[in-house]
Design a protein around this motif. Structure first.
Motif, mmCIF file in Angstrom:
data_model
loop_
_atom_site.group_PDB
_atom_site.id
_atom_site.type_symbol
_atom_site.label_atom_id
_atom_site.label_comp_id
_atom_site.label_asym_id
_atom_site.label_seq_id
_atom_site.Cartn_x
_atom_site.Cartn_y
_atom_site.Cartn_z
ATOM 1 N N UNK A 298 0.865 -1.183 0.000
ATOM 2 C CA UNK A 298 0.000 0.000 0.000
ATOM 3 C C UNK A 298 0.897 1.227 0.000
ATOM 4 N N UNK A 299 0.589 2.175 -0.895
ATOM 5 C CA UNK A 299 1.386 3.388 -0.966
ATOM 6 C C UNK A 299 0.508 4.603 -1.168
ATOM 7 N N UNK A 300 1.011 5.722 -0.685
ATOM 8 C CA UNK A 300 0.382 7.035 -0.848
ATOM 9 C C UNK A 300 1.434 7.930 -1.474
ATOM 10 N N UNK A 301 1.077 8.610 -2.559
ATOM 11 C CA UNK A 301 2.018 9.490 -3.245
ATOM 12 C C UNK A 301 1.379 10.869 -3.374
ATOM 13 N N UNK A 302 2.052 11.877 -2.814
ATOM 14 C CA UNK A 302 1.589 13.253 -2.930
ATOM 15 C C UNK A 302 2.055 13.777 -4.285
ATOM 16 N N UNK A 303 1.133 14.061 -5.180
ATOM 17 C CA UNK A 303 1.487 14.483 -6.536
ATOM 18 C C UNK A 303 2.112 15.876 -6.570
ATOM 19 N N UNK A 304 2.026 16.629 -5.484
ATOM 20 C CA UNK A 304 2.684 17.929 -5.418
ATOM 21 C C UNK A 304 4.203 17.762 -5.415
ATOM 22 N N UNK A 305 4.685 16.590 -5.054
ATOM 23 C CA UNK A 305 6.116 16.308 -4.993
ATOM 24 C C UNK A 305 6.626 15.584 -6.243
ATOM 25 N N UNK A 306 5.756 15.406 -7.241
ATOM 26 C CA UNK A 306 6.091 14.652 -8.454
ATOM 27 C C UNK A 306 6.156 15.601 -9.646
ATOM 28 N N UNK A 307 7.180 15.428 -10.504
ATOM 29 C CA UNK A 307 7.300 16.269 -11.698
ATOM 30 C C UNK A 307 6.793 15.586 -12.952
ATOM 31 N N UNK A 308 6.813 14.240 -12.982
ATOM 32 C CA UNK A 308 6.358 13.512 -14.167
ATOM 33 C C UNK A 308 6.048 12.066 -13.803
ATOM 34 N N UNK A 309 5.276 11.436 -14.677
ATOM 35 C CA UNK A 309 4.920 10.023 -14.507
ATOM 36 C C UNK A 309 5.095 9.315 -15.846
ATOM 37 N N UNK A 310 5.647 8.114 -15.803
ATOM 38 C CA UNK A 310 5.858 7.338 -17.022
ATOM 39 C C UNK A 310 5.292 5.934 -16.836
#
Length: 162
Positions: free
Chosen positions: A83-95
């Motif tokens: 299980x994971x939680x990712x804050x998208x404010x800390x992400x620059x891109x997704x592949x």
């Protein structure tokens, strides 16, 4: 052509025997999807979030709280479940990453051994987050994970731009 009662009964029994495995498989998949979605929503609730958009495929579920811009991931691919939680404010891109035998697949028609979402951090020196959507070594067949990875990579990148 005349049919007697015995022929009709035998025909119905044979038809039932042929369709029963498909019906049972559909019921099993729906229960699994319901379990994964429940686990994903529980994960979000623990973080005082809600799941506005979700996708369930195979042994994994993705969900997003659009208000707080947080991505949730739950997978039963391995024991214990991930299980994971990712804050998208800390992400620059997704592949969407599709790997074949330890390498990225150049052949678009080749079935991948592994499908992941790679979330690249904004912070320099930060490590990327990889969410495994499919892994061939676990003995399951690829079943829509590539499409889900591509859709969610586009969805996440669109949110990052806005």
């Amino acid at each position: 052509m005349k049919m007697d009662g015995a022929t009709i009964v035998v025909g119905i029994i044979v038809l039932a025997m042929l369709t029963l495995p498909f019906v049972l498989d559909t019921i099993r998949r729906r229960k699994k999807a319901s379990h994964l979605l429940h686990a994903l929503r529980s994960l979000a609730l623990q973080q005082q979030c809600k799941v506005d958009q979700h996708a369930v495929v195979g042994d994994m579920a993705l969900g997003m709280d659009k208000t707080r811009n947080i991505l949730f991931y739950f997978s039963d691919l391995e024991e214990p479940p991930a299980a994971q939680r990712v804050d998208l404010a800390e992400i620059r891109a997704c592949q969407a990453v599709k790997e074949k035998a330890g390498k990225r697949s150049a052949d678009a028609t080749a079935l991948p051994d592994r499908v992941e979402l790679a979330l690249l951090p904004k912070a320099k020196g930060g490590s990327e987050t990889r969410l495994v959507l499919f892994q061939a070594t676990l003995g399951v067949a690829v079943n829509g994970e590539v499409r889900i990875a591509e859709e969610w990579a586009k969805l996440i990148n669109d949110r990052l731009v806005n």
